[in-house]
Design a protein around this motif. Structure first.
Motif, PDB file in Angstrom:
ATOM      1  N   PRO A   1       1.069 -15.202  -0.654  1.00  0.00           N
ATOM      2  CA  PRO A   1       0.748 -13.781  -0.514  1.00  0.00           C
ATOM      3  C   PRO A   1      -0.630 -13.615   0.132  1.00  0.00           C
ATOM      4  O   PRO A   1      -1.485 -14.501   0.026  1.00  0.00           O
ATOM      5  N   SER A   2      -0.837 -12.489   0.790  1.00  0.00           N
ATOM      6  CA  SER A   2      -2.120 -12.253   1.464  1.00  0.00           C
ATOM      7  C   SER A   2      -3.278 -12.283   0.472  1.00  0.00           C
ATOM      8  O   SER A   2      -4.386 -12.704   0.811  1.00  0.00           O
ATOM      9  N   THR A   3      -3.013 -11.862  -0.780  1.00  0.00           N
ATOM     10  CA  THR A   3      -4.077 -11.887  -1.793  1.00  0.00           C
ATOM     11  C   THR A   3      -4.497 -13.319  -2.109  1.00  0.00           C
ATOM     12  O   THR A   3      -5.671 -13.590  -2.360  1.00  0.00           O
ATOM     13  N   ALA A   4      -3.530 -14.229  -2.095  1.00  0.00           N
ATOM     14  CA  ALA A   4      -3.841 -15.637  -2.344  1.00  0.00           C
ATOM     15  C   ALA A   4      -4.642 -16.223  -1.187  1.00  0.00           C
ATOM     16  O   ALA A   4      -5.587 -16.990  -1.394  1.00  0.00           O
ATOM     17  N   ILE A   5      -4.258 -15.874   0.041  1.00  0.00           N
ATOM     18  CA  ILE A   5      -4.997 -16.352   1.212  1.00  0.00           C
ATOM     19  C   ILE A   5      -6.443 -15.874   1.142  1.00  0.00           C
ATOM     20  O   ILE A   5      -7.377 -16.634   1.383  1.00  0.00           O
ATOM     21  N   ARG A   6      -6.607 -14.611   0.781  1.00  0.00           N
ATOM     22  CA  ARG A   6      -7.954 -14.038   0.675  1.00  0.00           C
ATOM     23  C   ARG A   6      -8.773 -14.747  -0.401  1.00  0.00           C
ATOM     24  O   ARG A   6      -9.898 -15.187  -0.147  1.00  0.00           O
ATOM     25  N   ASP A   7      -8.217 -14.850  -1.594  1.00  0.00           N
ATOM     26  CA  ASP A   7      -8.976 -15.415  -2.709  1.00  0.00           C
ATOM     27  C   ASP A   7      -9.242 -16.906  -2.557  1.00  0.00           C
ATOM     28  O   ASP A   7     -10.322 -17.392  -2.898  1.00  0.00           O
ATOM     29  N   MET A   8      -8.268 -17.645  -2.060  1.00  0.00           N
ATOM     30  CA  MET A   8      -8.450 -19.091  -1.905  1.00  0.00           C
ATOM     31  C   MET A   8      -9.421 -19.427  -0.776  1.00  0.00           C
ATOM     32  O   MET A   8      -9.916 -20.545  -0.675  1.00  0.00           O
ATOM     33  N   GLY A   9      -9.692 -18.443   0.070  1.00  0.00           N
ATOM     34  CA  GLY A   9     -10.665 -18.658   1.142  1.00  0.00           C
ATOM     35  C   GLY A   9     -12.102 -18.514   0.673  1.00  0.00           C
ATOM     36  O   GLY A   9     -13.039 -18.787   1.415  1.00  0.00           O
ATOM     37  N   ILE A  10     -12.284 -18.067  -0.575  1.00  0.00           N
ATOM     38  CA  ILE A  10     -13.619 -17.933  -1.158  1.00  0.00           C
ATOM     39  C   ILE A  10     -13.696 -18.906  -2.331  1.00  0.00           C
ATOM     40  O   ILE A  10     -13.033 -18.711  -3.345  1.00  0.00           O
ATOM     41  N   LYS A  11     -14.480 -19.955  -2.185  1.00  0.00           N
ATOM     42  CA  LYS A  11     -14.479 -21.037  -3.171  1.00  0.00           C
ATOM     43  C   LYS A  11     -14.846 -20.571  -4.573  1.00  0.00           C
ATOM     44  O   LYS A  11     -14.255 -21.021  -5.555  1.00  0.00           O
TER      45      LYS A  11
ATOM     46  N   ILE B   1     -10.432 -18.360 -10.667  1.00  0.00           N
ATOM     47  CA  ILE B   1      -9.002 -18.210 -10.916  1.00  0.00           C
ATOM     48  C   ILE B   1      -8.459 -19.454 -11.611  1.00  0.00           C
ATOM     49  O   ILE B   1      -7.669 -19.372 -12.560  1.00  0.00           O
ATOM     50  N   MET B   2      -8.890 -20.626 -11.165  1.00  0.00           N
ATOM     51  CA  MET B   2      -8.430 -21.868 -11.781  1.00  0.00           C
ATOM     52  C   MET B   2      -8.963 -22.013 -13.208  1.00  0.00           C
ATOM     53  O   MET B   2      -8.261 -22.472 -14.109  1.00  0.00           O
ATOM     54  N   GLU B   3     -10.200 -21.595 -13.424  1.00  0.00           N
ATOM     55  CA  GLU B   3     -10.768 -21.651 -14.772  1.00  0.00           C
ATOM     56  C   GLU B   3      -9.986 -20.748 -15.723  1.00  0.00           C
ATOM     57  O   GLU B   3      -9.734 -21.112 -16.883  1.00  0.00           O
ATOM     58  N   ALA B   4      -9.599 -19.581 -15.227  1.00  0.00           N
ATOM     59  CA  ALA B   4      -8.837 -18.635 -16.044  1.00  0.00           C
ATOM     60  C   ALA B   4      -7.473 -19.199 -16.427  1.00  0.00           C
ATOM     61  O   ALA B   4      -6.903 -18.829 -17.450  1.00  0.00           O
TER      62      ALA B   4
ATOM     63  N   ILE C   1     -24.670 -28.442  -3.032  1.00  0.00           N
ATOM     64  CA  ILE C   1     -24.888 -27.039  -2.688  1.00  0.00           C
ATOM     65  C   ILE C   1     -23.839 -26.684  -1.644  1.00  0.00           C
ATOM     66  O   ILE C   1     -23.759 -27.323  -0.601  1.00  0.00           O
ATOM     67  N   LYS C   2     -23.054 -25.647  -1.907  1.00  0.00           N
ATOM     68  CA  LYS C   2     -21.892 -25.407  -1.063  1.00  0.00           C
ATOM     69  C   LYS C   2     -21.714 -23.914  -0.780  1.00  0.00           C
ATOM     70  O   LYS C   2     -21.738 -23.092  -1.694  1.00  0.00           O
ATOM     71  N   ALA C   3     -21.509 -23.571   0.487  1.00  0.00           N
ATOM     72  CA  ALA C   3     -21.221 -22.188   0.866  1.00  0.00           C
ATOM     73  C   ALA C   3     -19.880 -21.776   0.269  1.00  0.00           C
ATOM     74  O   ALA C   3     -18.929 -22.566   0.275  1.00  0.00           O
ATOM     75  N   VAL C   4     -19.774 -20.542  -0.240  1.00  0.00           N
ATOM     76  CA  VAL C   4     -18.520 -20.114  -0.855  1.00  0.00           C
ATOM     77  C   VAL C   4     -17.448 -19.818   0.187  1.00  0.00           C
ATOM     78  O   VAL C   4     -16.258 -19.812  -0.122  1.00  0.00           O
ATOM     79  N   ARG C   5     -17.846 -19.610   1.429  1.00  0.00           N
ATOM     80  CA  ARG C   5     -16.883 -19.328   2.494  1.00  0.00           C
ATOM     81  C   ARG C   5     -16.841 -20.478   3.496  1.00  0.00           C
ATOM     82  O   ARG C   5     -17.716 -21.332   3.515  1.00  0.00           O
ATOM     83  N   GLY C   6     -15.812 -20.439   4.317  1.00  0.00           N
ATOM     84  CA  GLY C   6     -15.708 -21.416   5.388  1.00  0.00           C
ATOM     85  C   GLY C   6     -15.256 -22.781   4.919  1.00  0.00           C
ATOM     86  O   GLY C   6     -14.702 -22.951   3.841  1.00  0.00           O
TER      87      GLY C   6
END
Length: 237
Positions: free
Chosen positions: A67-77, A83-86, A118-123
């Motif tokens: 789903p587009s929501t998954a693509i969006r959320d998984m693209g932000i670390k 989500i995985m912690e939950a 140290i890691k960027a949340v995007r990209g």
């Protein structure tokens, strides 16, 4: 070969991907003209494009992908980790909070213990990523990561993780149909490949293992990852 084997092939544009495989509007136009009810976006190209996934939904065409929501959320670390912690999936210990002040990040790095990633949340692609081996070099590495992330992704938000020395990089692949059935196709890791297969039906999470005992932990963790994704993106809609 796939073109030659297809019942019907339609030219969508020149070889340059910007004029063909990345033209979502053209692809959906062809889908309508040929009566196709689904679009497989390929690998790369539009497969992780939120706008294209949404456009398929608007046009009533099945997007073969998450789903587009998954693509969006998984693209932000940071979001994907929350989500995985939950879902009670084990993740590397670290910090992915909203407070990005230097004092907070320093304090969190001390809590985690050096060395720290140290890691960027995007990209992706390793950009906006640095390793601070000691507290003394943390600030310089943080600033370096933020500069690269801003230049590459237009975002300098960072997360911190405990740096894992000599890690094993394992990837998994799964096929999910309408949130009802998922088949875990394979697992692979750097330096070799090992097959792990399991089926999960609804919330029963029945596991069929075809793997050596040393890979049982991979199946165990994978089961929880997939369960978390199913719960988040296929039961809340």
């Amino acid at each position: 070969m796939h073109v030659a084997m297809a019942d019907e092939a339609v030219r969508i544009g020149p070889a340059a991907s910007q004029q063909s495989y990345l033209r979502g509007d053209t692809i959906l136009k062809v889908a309508a003209e040929t009566g196709s009810d689904a679009v497989h976006p390929g690998y790369g190209f539009l497969s992780e494009n939120v706008e294209f996934a949404n456009l398929c939904q608007e046009k009533g065409v099945i997007f073969v992908g998450p789903p587009s929501t998954a693509i969006r959320d998984m693209g932000i670390k940071s979001t994907s980790k929350m989500i995985m912690e939950a879902a009670n999936v084990p993740v590397i210990h670290g910090y992915h909070g909203e407070d990005q002040s230097l004092d907070t990040l320093k304090a969190e790095a001390d809590k985690i213990g050096f060395p720290v990633m140290i890691k960027a949340v995007r990209g992706g692609g390793g950009k906006g990523m640095r390793i601070a081996m000691t507290a003394g070099e943390f600030e310089a590495q943080l600033e370096s990561a933020k500069r690269e992330a801003m230049k590459s992704f237009g975002d300098e938000v960072m997360l911190l993780e405990k740096f894992v020395v000599d890690p094993r990089h394992v990837g998994v692949q799964g096929l999910l149909y309408s949130g009802l059935f998922l088949y875990h196709l394979a697992s692979y890791e750097s330096g070799g490949e090992a097959l792990v297969s399991c089926g999960m039906l609804e919330s029963l999470l029945k596991v069929i293992q075809l793997a050596s005992s040393e890979l049982e932990h991979i199946t165990f963790v994978t089961r929880y990852v997939f369960h978390g994704l199913i719960y988040k993106y296929y039961t809340e809609s």
